[in-house]
Motif scaffolding. Structure first.
Motif: not given
Length: 119
Positions: A48, A56-57, A69-71, A73, A85
């Motif tokens: 994403s 962003t993810s 999972v990667y997330s 800002t 992140y």
């Protein structure tokens, strides 16, 4: 990262030395931390992105097959840049690597990158 305390023993007929296994824990932690510094190398599958192209993810796969999972800002002031992140590594326990918010100069160049934390 939480360390295991290894004890001497035999698994599958191979003698294990606790001191060797404990030394490998340090090597493993260092290797995982290095990978967490370059999370895009672990992305697997759909990514994403925001309107400026910042990831962003994403789902991640670590070299040993563990998933996570990667997330991130994204920066509001510097479109196209990531401010912070987290990236996880599933397991027992699940490990979370967090890159705290970076500081940028007036040109948007990172001037301070806090150390990645592990929890």
């Amino acid at each position: 990262m939480a360390r295991r305390t290894w004890a001497n023993g035999v698994i599958g007929g191979t003698p294990l030395d606790a001191s060797r296994l404990n030394d490998l824990e340090d090597d493993l932690e260092t290797a995982l931390l290095q990978l967490a510094r370059d999370p895009e190398a672990l992305f697997s599958g759909y990514i994403s992105r925001d309107s400026n192209g910042v990831a962003t993810s994403a789902q991640v796969v670590w070299p040993d097959g563990a998933t996570g999972v990667y997330s991130a800002t994204p920066s509001v002031q510097w479109p196209g840049a990531t401010n912070s992140y987290t990236i996880t590594r599933a397991g027992t326990p699940t490990i979370t690597f967090t890159q705290p918010v970076v500081t940028r100069n007036s040109d948007g160049v990172v001037t301070t990158r806090p150390a990645i934390t592990v929890s």
